[in-house]
Design an enzyme around this catalytic site. Structure first.
Site, short mmCIF file in Angstrom:
data_model
loop_
_atom_site.label_atom_id
_atom_site.label_comp_id
_atom_site.label_asym_id
_atom_site.label_seq_id
_atom_site.Cartn_x
_atom_site.Cartn_y
_atom_site.Cartn_z
N GLU A 45 0.83 -1.21 0.00
CA GLU A 45 0.00 0.00 0.00
C GLU A 45 0.86 1.26 0.00
OE1 GLU A 45 -3.08 0.42 -0.51
OE2 GLU A 45 -3.73 -1.67 -0.45
N TYR A 128 -5.67 6.38 5.27
CA TYR A 128 -5.99 5.44 4.21
C TYR A 128 -5.25 4.12 4.40
CZ TYR A 128 -5.59 2.71 0.06
OH TYR A 128 -5.57 1.62 -0.78
N ASP A 146 -9.44 4.79 -1.90
CA ASP A 146 -8.34 5.33 -2.69
C ASP A 146 -8.91 5.99 -3.94
OD1 ASP A 146 -9.11 3.23 -4.31
OD2 ASP A 146 -7.10 2.32 -4.46
#
Length: 348
Positions: A45, A128, A146
């Site tokens: 990520e 996030y 996202d």
């Protein structure tokens, strides 16, 4: 289409069409009890922020081969990790990566916290990423939003508020679909839909499992969502890079730990400013009084500005440089690798 029907259709599509990614445990394996590795989820990520899957994948494979666990990464020297990151861009991510890895190793025995709240408390790990790791690695119901998910929500609901002002509205729409059932798969299903079907340009609406519910498609122009505020013109700056050689070695410097390309090895440079540098100014700003030759310029684009970098080369000595063999320059950030190649081309 009810939210539960929409979820069922998208999850069924994901079960059949999930992307095969180097860091992913697929839906079939997940349902068989195979768990995602939080370290691999977190690393992927971080790498995927502002980077495409094809570009990030070789870096991910290189990192996990060299540092198989978060504790291995935490024990490495900063310079080694920064050099391995070179070419991925947005180098603050590499500094944050190390800060987070070291906190996990030092404060949590090398084990990531398994809640969104616990993950948020780690340094360098934003909301996030915390939501993504909580959902994908630990199957916690988290709202993972996202750019792909924003695009899906904007089209699904034909949201007229342009980005970035529309972000809270898009997050609220995404939150309304989060459930306790398969939250990790749900997050990845939405991401995959945005990446492969609900694409920024030329969306493949005829292949979309939830097209029937899409208000954007009903307008006849789904590709116009999400609406976007016109960006201000990117400013342009000018600088000079100095390729200092000593035989087969090139003189480098370590950039300050904070700021653009912080902590990275780089070519010595002048300041970067709005006005172009004259020959006299460029030579006066050089790291040593040598016979500097002008070898042209290179162009580079950062997120917030573009840059023209003149390249000057000289042979000789200078104080406070780190000498590196030419063969090791591939660890430089792409801007400086580009400038170094321009400065050395005539000599290779």
């Amino acid at each position: 289409m009810t939210p539960d029907t929409l979820r069922a259709r998208l999850l069924a599509w994901y079960d059949a069409q999930a992307r095969d990614l180097a860091w992913r445990v697929g839906p079939a394996d997940g349902q068989a009890g195979v768990r995602q590795d939080p370290y691999r989820v977190w690393l992927s990520e971080v790498m995927l922020q502002q980077t495409t899957v094809p570009h990030a994948t070789p870096y991910f494979l290189k990192f996990t081969a060299r540092w198989p666990t978060v504790s291995d990464l935490a024990a490495e020297e900063d310079g080694e990790v920064m050099a391995a990151w070179a070419g991925l861009g947005y180098y603050a991510r590499a500094r944050n990566l190390l800060a987070c890895a070291r906190a996990v190793a030092r404060d949590h025995g090398g084990v990531f916290p398994d809640t969104e709240e616990g993950l948020r408390a780690l340094p360098g790990l934003g909301p996030y990423t915390a939501a993504a790791v909580a959902a994908i690695a630990f199957d916690r119901p988290a709202n993972v939003v996202d750019g792909n998910v924003e695009r899906v929500m904007a089209r699904l609901h034909a949201v007229e508020t342009p980005l970035p002002d529309g972000k809270p509205q898009l997050k609220a729409h995404a939150l309304a679909l989060v459930r306790d059932d398969r939250p990790g798969d749900w997050a990845q299903a939405l991401m995959d839909l945005g990446a492969t079907i609900c694409r920024p340009k030329s969306p493949l609406c005829d292949r979309c499992p939830i097209a029937e519910a899409c208000a954007g498609l009903a307008t006849g122009a789904p590709e116009t969502y999400p609406r976007k505020t016109k960006k201000a013109e990117r400013p342009h700056r000018h600088g000079v890079a100095y390729v200092l050689t000593r035989g087969d070695q090139v003189g480098l410097v370590r950039r300050p730990p904070k700021g653009l390309l912080g902590g990275m090895l780089a070519l010595p440079t002048s300041d970067w400013r709005p006005a172009a540098w004259s020959d006299a100014e460029a030579r006066a700003a050089a790291p040593a009084a040598l016979d500097w030759r002008d070898l042209g310029e290179v162009e580079h684009v950062f997120t917030h500005f573009s840059l023209t970098l003149r390249v000057f080369r000289a042979e000789g000595e200078a104080a406070n440089v780190i000498w590196s063999p030419r063969r090791d320059l591939d660890g430089l950030p792409s801007l400086f690798l580009k400038a170094a190649k321009a400065g050395l081309t005539q000599l290779i």
